[in-house]
Write a protein that holds these residues in place. Structure first.
Motif, PDB file in Angstrom:
ATOM      1  N   ILE A   1       0.909  -1.167  -0.029  1.00  0.00           N
ATOM      2  CA  ILE A   1       0.591  -0.149  -0.006  1.00  0.00           C
ATOM      3  C   ILE A   1       1.259   1.293  -0.036  1.00  0.00           C
TER       4      ILE A   1
ATOM      5  N   PHE B   1      -9.889   2.215  -2.415  1.00  0.00           N
ATOM      6  CA  PHE B   1      -9.860   0.786  -2.920  1.00  0.00           C
ATOM      7  C   PHE B   1     -11.484   0.629  -1.948  1.00  0.00           C
TER       8      PHE B   1
ATOM      9  N   LEU C   1       0.114   1.964 -11.844  1.00  0.00           N
ATOM     10  CA  LEU C   1       0.303   0.612 -11.358  1.00  0.00           C
ATOM     11  C   LEU C   1       0.498  -0.970 -12.357  1.00  0.00           C
TER      12      LEU C   1
ATOM     13  N   THR D   1     -10.633  -3.026 -13.295  1.00  0.00           N
ATOM     14  CA  THR D   1      -9.016  -2.385 -12.648  1.00  0.00           C
ATOM     15  C   THR D   1      -8.092  -2.753 -12.760  1.00  0.00           C
ATOM     16  N   THR D   2      -7.652  -3.028 -13.410  1.00  0.00           N
ATOM     17  CA  THR D   2      -6.879  -2.977 -14.689  1.00  0.00           C
ATOM     18  C   THR D   2      -6.930  -1.681 -15.428  1.00  0.00           C
TER      19      THR D   2
ATOM     20  N   ARG E   1      -7.170  10.777   2.624  1.00  0.00           N
ATOM     21  CA  ARG E   1      -5.726  10.085   1.906  1.00  0.00           C
ATOM     22  C   ARG E   1      -5.466  10.359   0.406  1.00  0.00           C
TER      23      ARG E   1
ATOM     24  N   LEU F   1       0.302  10.341   5.852  1.00  0.00           N
ATOM     25  CA  LEU F   1       1.062   9.870   5.694  1.00  0.00           C
ATOM     26  C   LEU F   1       2.330   9.641   4.397  1.00  0.00           C
ATOM     27  N   PRO F   2       1.121  10.356   3.123  1.00  0.00           N
ATOM     28  CA  PRO F   2       1.223  10.524   1.999  1.00  0.00           C
ATOM     29  C   PRO F   2       1.887  12.003   2.002  1.00  0.00           C
TER      30      PRO F   2
ATOM     31  N   ARG G   1      -3.750  -6.655  -5.062  1.00  0.00           N
ATOM     32  CA  ARG G   1      -4.929  -7.531  -5.981  1.00  0.00           C
ATOM     33  C   ARG G   1      -5.354  -9.177  -4.948  1.00  0.00           C
TER      34      ARG G   1
ATOM     35  N   PHE H   1     -11.368  -3.011  -0.698  1.00  0.00           N
ATOM     36  CA  PHE H   1     -11.623  -2.778   0.910  1.00  0.00           C
ATOM     37  C   PHE H   1     -10.358  -1.117   1.807  1.00  0.00           C
TER      38      PHE H   1
ATOM     39  N   ASN I   1      -7.439  -0.294   2.615  1.00  0.00           N
ATOM     40  CA  ASN I   1      -6.616  -0.161   2.522  1.00  0.00           C
ATOM     41  C   ASN I   1      -5.858   0.811   3.002  1.00  0.00           C
ATOM     42  N   LEU I   2      -6.479   1.254   4.797  1.00  0.00           N
ATOM     43  CA  LEU I   2      -5.510   2.335   5.419  1.00  0.00           C
ATOM     44  C   LEU I   2      -4.597   0.967   6.324  1.00  0.00           C
ATOM     45  N   ILE I   3      -3.185   2.475   6.499  1.00  0.00           N
ATOM     46  CA  ILE I   3      -2.933   1.200   7.616  1.00  0.00           C
ATOM     47  C   ILE I   3      -2.908   1.005   9.031  1.00  0.00           C
ATOM     48  N   PRO I   4      -3.816  -0.088   9.359  1.00  0.00           N
ATOM     49  CA  PRO I   4      -4.179  -0.285  10.340  1.00  0.00           C
ATOM     50  C   PRO I   4      -3.873  -0.191  11.506  1.00  0.00           C
ATOM     51  N   SER I   5      -2.005   0.488  11.711  1.00  0.00           N
ATOM     52  CA  SER I   5      -1.301   0.365  13.265  1.00  0.00           C
ATOM     53  C   SER I   5      -1.626   2.289  13.553  1.00  0.00           C
TER      54      SER I   5
ATOM     55  N   TYR J   1      -5.728   0.628 -12.465  1.00  0.00           N
ATOM     56  CA  TYR J   1      -4.258   0.233 -12.246  1.00  0.00           C
ATOM     57  C   TYR J   1      -3.584   0.860 -13.429  1.00  0.00           C
TER      58      TYR J   1
END
Ligand SMILES: Nc1ncnc2c1ncn2[C@@H]1O[C@H](COP(=O)(O)OP(=O)(O)O)[C@@H](O)[C@H]1O
Ligand SMILES: [Mg+2]
Lengths: 226, 233
Positions: free
Chosen positions: A89, B95, B61, B52-53, B161, B112-113, A224, B97, B99-103, B56
């Motif tokens: 990420i 995203f 990505l 998604t492709t 974010r 962060l960015p 993915r 899900f 996709n955050l940083i859980p900690s 990205y």
């Protein structure tokens, strides 16, 4: 004429002992004739358990160090595996390789520090146990022999070289006879730094492979995975 | 509006093929598309269509096998382009899900960015607080970690974010896919306001027809092929 029994711990110190002997014995034995009888098996029976104790503690130290290095490498593999997603990420939102590696290195160093503390604690403990286990025997078998020279002899040759640097032991002062049978386990600053450095170097080596993986890690693979 | 009409995304003849043990999959097949700023564009299609492709590819990505890709004025296939820099400053990802940083706490996830971009520490918190406010996160939640936030809250933090370094283009991959319809609606409202009030180019990939209703422009995607669907009234 026999003045007493003298035990030398090492062949190397013969010359030193000779000269010390000369100055001391010549006082009594005016004709200057004396004889040094070396009984190596006697020496061995005294020194062996101590040397053994030293060796086994060294083995213990090496083993705990090795175990800690393993822990460090394993935890790095786990970090990489468990946190691949997070690191991916980071890359996806524009972290440079160096930033990702930095993030990861901070954790590795923390784990190393933890391992060093653990290692020194564990090796100290093992060394102490080893010493306790080997030394009571020594006292029982050779206690009298050990104590005899401590009264008669100038003490330059005894404990100093029986406990060698790096063994993790420090010889107990020769003044008190009762404490001679126990080994005091002390943390030596130098040894500690040594172990810490070794761990750090080994961990850095262990890091190399995960780092290569990190650089190659494609964020898409991670994203993915859900 | 002045921003309207400027192209934020301009791609032409883009294709991407994956080779797997099962054979070759043409995930994106000769796609040409232009997207303006200050608009919400949706790409609707079933699972496996290649949405998604495509997203990205727009976010650098994935690298297409062929075609031209220009996003936020950057030619992504120019080898001299720093793609990391591009991802850090020109696009923002949202995203399914989160996709955050859980900690990290909510606000730390947003700073962060900025951290990665070298924004001065003094500025970071203020900016992040503003963005979280913008995405309707209550101040009492700023110091909570993602596991202690609801799905909708997580996604709104994730949008904040994505906005951290003020990118031109927001790329959202099924942003409501993991939310109930009410919280999903709020998320879409926020994304719309980013396009209409801040002039961002917002591209939303989804298989949810209702989101299409709320977009300015819609495409349909199937088997890697993109075709124009509709423009909103
Ligand atoms: N890394 C990959 N390797 C092989 N096939 C892939 C890979 N990524 C995606 N695909 C395939 O490409 C097609 C399009 O996938 P995707 O873009 O994720 O579709 P969507 O987002 O519309 O569901 C799918 O058939 C998928 O299985
Ligand atoms: Mg998808």
């Amino acid at each position: 004429m026999t003045l007493g029994s003298y035990y030398f711990d090492s062949v190397d110190s013969t010359e030193v002992i000779k000269s010390a002997f000369k100055s001391e014995v010549s006082e009594i034995n005016k004709d200057g004739k004396y004889e040094i009888a070396t009984d190596y098996s006697d020496y061995e029976s005294i020194a062996d358990p101590l040397v053994k104790a030293g060796n086994s503690s060294r083995i213990g130290l090496a083993a705990t160090l090795g175990a800690c290095v393993l822990i460090v490498i394993l935890s790095m593999v786990i970090i990489i595996g468990y946190r691949t997603k997070e690191l991916g990420i980071l890359k996806a939102i524009g972290a440079k390789n160096l930033q990702v590696i930095g993030q990861y290195a901070v954790e590795v160093v923390l784990i190393c520090l933890f391992a060093v503390v653990l290692a020194s604690g564990a090796s100290g403990f093992t060394a102490k146990k080893m010493g306790d286990w080997l030394l009571p025997e020594t006292t029982m078998q050779n206690g009298s022999v050990l104590q005899a020279p401590s009264k008669a002899m100038p003490m330059f040759a005894r404990d100093r070289s029986l406990y060698k640097e790096g063994s993790g032991f420090q010889g107990v002062s020769s003044e008190s006879n009762e404490s001679f049978a126990t080994l005091d386990v002390t943390y030596r600053g130098v040894l500690f730094v040594y172990a810490a450095l070794m761990l750090l170097v080994l961990s850095l080596f262990g890091m190399a492979i995960p780092v290569v993986r990190l650089v190659r890690l494609e964020p898409v693979k991670v994203l993915r995975m859900e | 509006m002045e921003l309207q009409g400027k192209l934020a995304v301009d791609i032409e003849g883009v294709s991407k093929t994956y080779s797997t043990k099962g054979g070759v999959v043409k995930a994106v097949d000769d796609v040409t598309m232009s997207v303006r700023r200050a608009e919400v564009t949706t790409i609707l299609g079933p699972s496996g269509a290649g949405k998604t492709t495509l997203l990205y590819i727009l976010g650098s990505l994935e690298r297409p096998d062929e075609g031209k890709v220009n996003v936020a004025g950057v030619d992504l296939l120019d080898p001299s382009v720093d793609l990391t820099e591009f991802r850090r400053t020109k696009v923002g990802f949202v995203f399914q899900f989160f996709n955050l940083i859980p900690s990290l706490t909510a606000i730390e996830n947003v700073t962060l960015p900025m951290d990665l971009a070298g924004v001065p520490a003094g500025v970071q918190n203020k900016t992040a607080a503003g963005l979280l406010e913008r995405t309707r996160i209550d101040e009492s939640l700023f110091n909570r970690r993602p596991p202690r936030l609801s799905g909708g809250e997580n996604q709104r933090v994730a949008i904040a974010r994505a906005l951290a370094n003020d990118p031109d283009v927001i790329l959202a991959d099924e942003p409501t896919g993991n939310l109930d319809s009410e919280t999903g609606k709020v998320v879409i409202e926020i994304l719309r306001s980013l396009a209409h009030e801040d002039g961002k180019c917002v591209i939303v990939v989804t298989h949810d027809e209702t989101i299409v209703e709320m977009s300015d422009r819609a495409y349909r995607m199937e088997d890697g092929k993109l075709r124009f669907h509709r423009v909103s009234a």
